[in-house]
Structure formats: structure tokens, C-alpha cells
Design a protein around this motif. Structure first.
Motif, PDB file in Angstrom:
ATOM      1  N   HIS A   1       0.850  -1.200   0.000  1.00  0.00           N
ATOM      2  CA  HIS A   1       0.000   0.000   0.000  1.00  0.00           C
ATOM      3  C   HIS A   1       0.882   1.244   0.000  1.00  0.00           C
ATOM      4  O   HIS A   1       2.109   1.164   0.118  1.00  0.00           O
ATOM      5  CB  HIS A   1      -0.889   0.025   1.250  1.00  0.00           C
ATOM      6  CG  HIS A   1      -1.964  -1.015   1.246  1.00  0.00           C
ATOM      7  ND1 HIS A   1      -3.233  -0.762   0.797  1.00  0.00           N
ATOM      8  CD2 HIS A   1      -1.944  -2.316   1.621  1.00  0.00           C
ATOM      9  CE1 HIS A   1      -3.966  -1.864   0.908  1.00  0.00           C
ATOM     10  NE2 HIS A   1      -3.209  -2.825   1.402  1.00  0.00           N
ATOM     11  N   SER A   2       0.233   2.413  -0.107  1.00  0.00           N
ATOM     12  CA  SER A   2       0.907   3.682   0.114  1.00  0.00           C
ATOM     13  C   SER A   2      -0.103   4.628   0.744  1.00  0.00           C
ATOM     14  O   SER A   2      -1.299   4.343   0.746  1.00  0.00           O
ATOM     15  CB  SER A   2       1.475   4.241  -1.194  1.00  0.00           C
ATOM     16  OG  SER A   2       0.495   4.245  -2.210  1.00  0.00           O
ATOM     17  N   THR A   3       0.394   5.728   1.311  1.00  0.00           N
ATOM     18  CA  THR A   3      -0.458   6.597   2.129  1.00  0.00           C
ATOM     19  C   THR A   3      -0.219   8.064   1.791  1.00  0.00           C
ATOM     20  O   THR A   3       0.662   8.409   1.012  1.00  0.00           O
ATOM     21  CB  THR A   3      -0.140   6.464   3.641  1.00  0.00           C
ATOM     22  OG1 THR A   3       1.110   7.122   3.889  1.00  0.00           O
ATOM     23  CG2 THR A   3      -0.057   5.023   4.073  1.00  0.00           C
ATOM     24  N   ARG A   4      -0.999   8.911   2.438  1.00  0.00           N
ATOM     25  CA  ARG A   4      -0.728  10.345   2.411  1.00  0.00           C
ATOM     26  C   ARG A   4      -0.105  10.782   3.731  1.00  0.00           C
ATOM     27  O   ARG A   4       0.053  11.961   3.989  1.00  0.00           O
ATOM     28  CB  ARG A   4      -2.031  11.130   2.204  1.00  0.00           C
ATOM     29  CG  ARG A   4      -2.660  10.890   0.851  1.00  0.00           C
ATOM     30  CD  ARG A   4      -4.000  11.606   0.775  1.00  0.00           C
ATOM     31  NE  ARG A   4      -4.786  11.149  -0.338  1.00  0.00           N
ATOM     32  CZ  ARG A   4      -4.729  11.674  -1.566  1.00  0.00           C
ATOM     33  NH1 ARG A   4      -3.931  12.689  -1.812  1.00  0.00           N
ATOM     34  NH2 ARG A   4      -5.475  11.183  -2.527  1.00  0.00           N
ATOM     35  N   SER A   5       0.237   9.795   4.586  1.00  0.00           N
ATOM     36  CA  SER A   5       0.585  10.148   5.966  1.00  0.00           C
ATOM     37  C   SER A   5       2.071  10.091   6.291  1.00  0.00           C
ATOM     38  O   SER A   5       2.511  10.773   7.212  1.00  0.00           O
ATOM     39  CB  SER A   5      -0.166   9.226   6.936  1.00  0.00           C
ATOM     40  OG  SER A   5       0.306   7.893   6.844  1.00  0.00           O
ATOM     41  N   TYR A   6       2.851   9.270   5.577  1.00  0.00           N
ATOM     42  CA  TYR A   6       4.221   9.022   6.042  1.00  0.00           C
ATOM     43  C   TYR A   6       5.074   8.619   4.848  1.00  0.00           C
ATOM     44  O   TYR A   6       4.689   7.759   4.058  1.00  0.00           O
ATOM     45  CB  TYR A   6       4.185   7.895   7.086  1.00  0.00           C
ATOM     46  CG  TYR A   6       5.453   7.730   7.889  1.00  0.00           C
ATOM     47  CD1 TYR A   6       5.863   8.703   8.780  1.00  0.00           C
ATOM     48  CD2 TYR A   6       6.229   6.581   7.752  1.00  0.00           C
ATOM     49  CE1 TYR A   6       7.022   8.540   9.522  1.00  0.00           C
ATOM     50  CE2 TYR A   6       7.388   6.413   8.501  1.00  0.00           C
ATOM     51  CZ  TYR A   6       7.776   7.401   9.387  1.00  0.00           C
ATOM     52  OH  TYR A   6       8.917   7.247  10.126  1.00  0.00           O
ATOM     53  N   ALA A   7       6.263   9.212   4.748  1.00  0.00           N
ATOM     54  CA  ALA A   7       7.074   9.043   3.536  1.00  0.00           C
ATOM     55  C   ALA A   7       7.896   7.757   3.517  1.00  0.00           C
ATOM     56  O   ALA A   7       8.371   7.350   2.472  1.00  0.00           O
ATOM     57  CB  ALA A   7       8.001  10.253   3.371  1.00  0.00           C
ATOM     58  N   HIS A   8       8.074   7.121   4.685  1.00  0.00           N
ATOM     59  CA  HIS A   8       8.942   5.939   4.750  1.00  0.00           C
ATOM     60  C   HIS A   8       8.117   4.677   4.981  1.00  0.00           C
ATOM     61  O   HIS A   8       7.038   4.741   5.560  1.00  0.00           O
ATOM     62  CB  HIS A   8       9.971   6.107   5.869  1.00  0.00           C
ATOM     63  CG  HIS A   8      10.766   7.362   5.741  1.00  0.00           C
ATOM     64  ND1 HIS A   8      11.733   7.523   4.778  1.00  0.00           N
ATOM     65  CD2 HIS A   8      10.697   8.531   6.416  1.00  0.00           C
ATOM     66  CE1 HIS A   8      12.241   8.739   4.888  1.00  0.00           C
ATOM     67  NE2 HIS A   8      11.639   9.369   5.863  1.00  0.00           N
TER      68      HIS A   8
END
Ligand SMILES: [Zn+2]
Length: 270
Positions: free
Chosen positions: A98-105
Motif C-alpha cells: 500500500h501507500s499513504t498520504r501520511s508518512y514518507a517511509h
């Protein structure tokens, strides 16, 4: 749904990308792996899940696919897809990207830090692991006898998230013995995922705090237009962002020790 296999034997591990149509890093990482066609020690199944949502550039078409694995008889595209995907991965040690808008790592999400999932996590390039602690909510974790690690690989739509997703996928395959050598285990802090923090309708939102960094009592952790949200008690923000979810800022997290390699090669939580 698109499925690829690596290796000759029956698949024993699986990698799923594109459960959410607006998170392209999983599909991109799988495409890179299919193109590289590495030789593997165990059969691997690679799945691009929700192509219809991807083609429309949306998270989902009818319902959030990662909330529809509760075995219900619901109608619509994602309920149908959930039944097919569940049959594809049931019993396989699985990574879901997955990927998020919350955390870059990259950080991992598991249901319980024991067993195969915890072992795998210590061998992934992740900053932290979030334990949903049996609060399954129709997520892929609902599948029984299917060790699962979800990894949030970075910011949605970023090139960095694609590179991270590829690194995470290769590390997962090495951690499960499909690629050699196995990566070294490292210590990973555990955060228990608590209650969601709802947000009111507003024109604009702002989240001035960092995920996995403690918010102190009395600290402002979010804004909705002119309204400020102040912490009654200290907590660790998990999956917190201004615009990642329609109706919540994220989740209240608690520190819950660390996963670390034990002396005899096992993994212990403390
Ligand atoms: Zn997602």
C-alpha cells in the motif's frame, strides 16, 4: 485482477499490489519484478488486485476492497473481487503493498506481532510496525491461516514509493526464503493501533504532528478550518494525515515495545 507466477512449484508466498486503485506503487513494483524474472527457491504468486479502480484513478469502485474481506455476501465489484482474491492467497504467506498520504517511509501493519508475520517484519526495510490487534474491520487480515504483512511504502503517487515497494517486495521474498540470501533481522518498534480520530466536515484540514512521534497532553494535533484539536492525553499518531481519509484524521497509537532478533535467531517482542 492480474496474476503472475515465479518459479515452477506451487506458489507458497504471495505479493498483492493495487488493492487500492489510487496507490500505484504495488503494481509498479510487481511489474519490475516480473520483468526482472529472478530465479526463486519457492513458488511466488504476484497479484495486481483492483484494475478497474486503477483505470478510473480511484481508491475503489463500489466499496473499499480492504474492508470487504469479512466473508459477507455483499454485491458490487470489490465484494466479488474480495472473494476471488481471498481464494488466490488463502494459506500463502502474503505481502500486501500500500501507500499513504501520511508518512514518507515504509512501515508494516500486522495483526499480532507473533509468528511468521513478526519474523518477516524484522527483515523488511521498515521504520515501524503497527499492530491492528484483532480490530480487523474487513481487512485482508480476516483470512485465517494466511500470515499477512501489509506495508505502507511511502507517499501515494511518488517515485520514492515505487522504489520502496520494490525494495520491500524483494526483502519480503528473501525473508520468506523465495530469494537468497535472507536479509539480516533488525529491531522494529511496535505501535498498537487504537481508536480512529474522526474529523468534522470542513473546507481544509491541517495536521501539524508527525506519525510515530509522541503528541503531548495539550498539544494541537489537527486543524479543521479554524477549529483546533488538542490532545487530552499523550498518544502516538498512526496513519495521521490531513486528507488521507474522508472522515478520520488517523488513529490513536500506543507504543508497545519492539520486535527484535533473539539470541537463537528467533524474534521476540518486548
Ligand atoms: Zn491502500
Amino acid at each position: 485482477m492480474q496474476t503472475y507466477t515465479l518459479g515452477k512449484g506451487p506458489p507458497e508466498v504471495a505479493v498483492v499490489g493495487g488493492i487500492h486503485g489510487d496507490e500505484p506503487c504495488g503494481e509498479a513494483a510487481i511489474s519490475r519484478l516480473v520483468a526482472a524474472d529472478p530465479s526463486v527457491e519457492r513458488g511466488v504468486k504476484l497479484i495486481i488486485a483492483n484494475e478497474m479502480a486503477r483505470d478510473r484513478g480511484v481508491r475503489y469502485v463500489d466499496a473499499d476492497l480492504n474492508r470487504t474481506f469479512d466473508g459477507g455476501e455483499g454485491d458490487g465489484h470489490e465484494h466479488e473481487l474480495a472473494r476471488i482474491l481471498a481464494a488466490e492467497v488463502r494459506g500463502l504467506t502474503t505481502l500486501s503493498i500500500h501507500s499513504t498520504r501520511s508518512y514518507a517511509h515504509p512501515f508494516a501493519i500486522v495483526n499480532g506481532v507473533g509468528g511468521a508475520a513478526g519474523e518477516v517484519v524484522t527483515r523488511l526495510p521498515v521504520d515501524a510496525v503497527v499492530d491492528v490487534a484483532n480490530d480487523l474491520g474487513g481487512r485482508l487480515f480476516e483470512l485465517e491461516a494466511t500470515p499477512l504483512v501489509e506495508v505502507e511504502c511511502g507517499l501515494q503517487g511518488s517515485k520514492a514509493a515505487i522504489d520502496s515497494a520494490e525494495r520491500v517486495t524483494r526483502a519480503f521474498l528473501a525473508a520468506t526464503g523465495a530469494l537468497v540470501p535472507a536479509p539480516e533481522a533488525h529491531t522494529v518498534p511496535i505501535y498498537q493501533m487504537g481508536t480512529p480520530v474522526s474529523k468534522p466536515p470542513a473546507r481544509s484540514y491541517r495536521v501539524p504532528v508527525e506519525n510515530f512521534q509522541q503528541v503531548e497532553r495539550g498539544e494541537t494535533f489537527a486543524h479543521a478550518d479554524d477549529r483546533r484539536f488538542i490532545a487530552d492525553d499523550p498518544f502516538y499518531p498512526v496513519l495521521f494525515s490531513a486528507d488521507g481519509y474522508a472522515d478520520i484524521f488517523g488513529y490513536v497509537g500506543e507504543r508497545a515495545g519492539s520486535l527484535r532478533p533473539g539470541e537463537d535467531g528467533t524474534v521476540v517482542a518486548d
